[in-house]
Design an enzyme around this catalytic site. Structure first.
Site, PDB file in Angstrom:
ATOM      1  N   ASP A 250      27.926 -17.456  19.967  1.00 28.16           N
ATOM      2  CA  ASP A 250      28.023 -16.516  21.094  1.00 28.16           C
ATOM      3  C   ASP A 250      28.195 -17.278  22.413  1.00 28.16           C
ATOM      4  O   ASP A 250      28.352 -16.682  23.474  1.00 28.16           O
ATOM      5  CB  ASP A 250      26.845 -15.536  21.136  1.00 28.16           C
ATOM      6  CG  ASP A 250      25.512 -16.225  21.357  1.00 28.16           C
ATOM      7  OD1 ASP A 250      25.467 -17.483  21.326  1.00 28.16           O
ATOM      8  OD2 ASP A 250      24.501 -15.523  21.549  1.00 28.16           O
ATOM      9  N   SER A 251      28.244 -18.629  22.327  1.00 28.96           N
ATOM     10  CA  SER A 251      28.682 -19.430  23.474  1.00 28.96           C
ATOM     11  C   SER A 251      30.086 -18.997  23.881  1.00 28.96           C
ATOM     12  O   SER A 251      30.548 -19.288  24.987  1.00 28.96           O
ATOM     13  CB  SER A 251      28.662 -20.926  23.132  1.00 28.96           C
ATOM     14  OG  SER A 251      29.309 -21.157  21.894  1.00 28.96           O
TER      15      SER A 251
ATOM     16  N   GLU B  66      17.970 -26.856  18.758  1.00 27.70           N
ATOM     17  CA  GLU B  66      18.717 -27.078  20.010  1.00 27.70           C
ATOM     18  C   GLU B  66      17.805 -27.597  21.114  1.00 27.70           C
ATOM     19  O   GLU B  66      16.742 -27.011  21.375  1.00 27.70           O
ATOM     20  CB  GLU B  66      19.396 -25.768  20.458  1.00 27.70           C
ATOM     21  CG  GLU B  66      20.143 -25.946  21.786  1.00 27.70           C
ATOM     22  CD  GLU B  66      21.142 -24.850  22.114  1.00 27.70           C
ATOM     23  OE1 GLU B  66      21.379 -23.964  21.278  1.00 27.70           O
ATOM     24  OE2 GLU B  66      21.679 -24.912  23.241  1.00 27.70           O
TER      25      GLU B  66
HETATM   26  O1  KIV Z   1      26.520 -20.208  20.447  1.00 29.00           O
HETATM   27  C1  KIV Z   1      26.616 -21.404  20.102  1.00 29.00           C
HETATM   28  O2  KIV Z   1      27.631 -22.067  20.315  1.00 29.00           O
HETATM   29  C2  KIV Z   1      25.475 -22.004  19.431  1.00 29.00           C
HETATM   30  C3  KIV Z   1      25.533 -23.471  19.152  1.00 29.00           C
HETATM   31  C4  KIV Z   1      25.402 -24.228  20.390  1.00 29.00           C
HETATM   32  C5  KIV Z   1      24.547 -23.884  18.148  1.00 29.00           C
HETATM   33  O3  KIV Z   1      24.536 -21.340  19.152  1.00 29.00           O
END
Ligand code: KIV
Length: 295
Positions: free
Chosen positions: A59-60, A197
């Site tokens: 969701d990044s 993380e």
């Molecule tokens: O949303 C994302 O990209 C993530 C990763 C950074 C693990 O959760």
């Protein structure tokens, strides 16, 4: 509808990832798990062909592709749209889709329905859920519903308001103990792996040692069973803050800027397109056109 390719021909499956837990009795045969985020078809194809083992539609997406200032506004529909695109570009890697904020917070039944959409409509082979002990029941219900789950503890960006910012987690003895409880809860609920993380290397190493499922680190040091990075950080397309742990392997920001500037210059000075980059009428018609121009 998007369908995952069948196992075989090198296709990476959930059991393949589970079996990659670091084995200290035969360290030479161990290979760390590789995971990158992907949000679109061409990137997924390139990463898949490069041998990345897990593609995560994180969701990044909200921050690196859609321009939101956090992951909180990302909707399930947006995740579905991008998961389908990544599915079309992925043949070999395991495809994991993030459950966005709000899609697993209302009730267990609704959460299962939402996760099923990511599998049935998006073609995801597993979902990722942020949170530790609090998600115990949800994770076990998802697993019961045949949906493999990747956990995510430590800095969980969907908790940004509660955490007060993107800070390293697990820095005090109490916080480290809580982090370990969270990771153990995720494992006992049936998750097949867990993302750690932004946690101190020592804490991540201890958790990795205690768990039987693989840990995938991001900002968690080198002792995890695998690593994940956000694709845009990897290739130098990060907008805004670049985390200390994000090693940059290319500078696409500069490449893209130079390409766009060069294009603008060529259009303005008339050197693009050239004659060779133009289509031509058949010779006979060309003659007629030239003759008409002369009269
Ligand atoms: O949303 C994302 O990209 C993530 C990763 C950074 C693990 O959760």
């Amino acid at each position: 509808m998007s369908v995952a390719p069948r196992a075989g021909n090198g296709k990476i499956t959930v059991p393949d990832i589970q079996s990659r837990k670091f084995n200290s009795s035969s360290p030479a045969t161990n290979k760390k798990i590789t995971c990158l985020t992907a949000y679109d078809y061409p990137t997924a194809r390139l990463l898949d062909e490069a041998g990345v083992e897990i593609l995560l539609v994180g969701d990044s997406l909200g921050m690196v592709v859609l321009g939101y200032d956090s992951t909180l506004p990302v909707t399930l529909e947006e995740m579905l749209h991008h998961t389908r695109a990544v599915r079309r570009g992925t043949k070999r890697a395991l495809l994991v889709a993030d459950m966005p904020y709000g899609s697993f917070h209302v009730s267990i039944d609704e959460s299962i329905r939402n996760a099923m959409r990511l599998v049935k409509e998006g073609g995801a082979e597993a979902v990722k859920i942020e949170g530790g002990e609090r998600r115990l029941e949800l994770i076990s219900r998802l697993v019961e519903a045949e949906i493999p789950v990747m956990g995510h503890v430590g800095l969980t960006p969907q908790s940004i308001n509660a955490l007060g910012g993107f800070h390293v987690q697990g820095k005090s003895a109490d916080a480290a103990r809580q982090l370990e409880r969270d990771a153990r809860a995720v494992e006992s609920a049936g998750a097949f792996s867990v993302v750690l993380e932004s946690v101190p290397r020592e804490v991540a190493a201890r958790i990795t040692d205690k768990l039987h499922i693989p840990t995938i680190g991001i900002g968690a040091g080198p002792d995890c069973d695998g690593q994940v990075l956000v694709f845009h950080d990897l290739v130098g397309l990060t907008i805004g803050h670049k985390p200390k742990f994000a090693r940059q392997y290319a500078n696409l920001e500069a490449e893209i800027s130079h390409a766009a500037e060069a294009y603008c210059n060529d259009v303005r000075d008339g050197s693009f397109p050239s004659d060779a980059e133009s289509f031509h009428s058949p010779a006979e018609l060309r003659e007629q056109l030239l003759a008409r121009q002369r009269t």
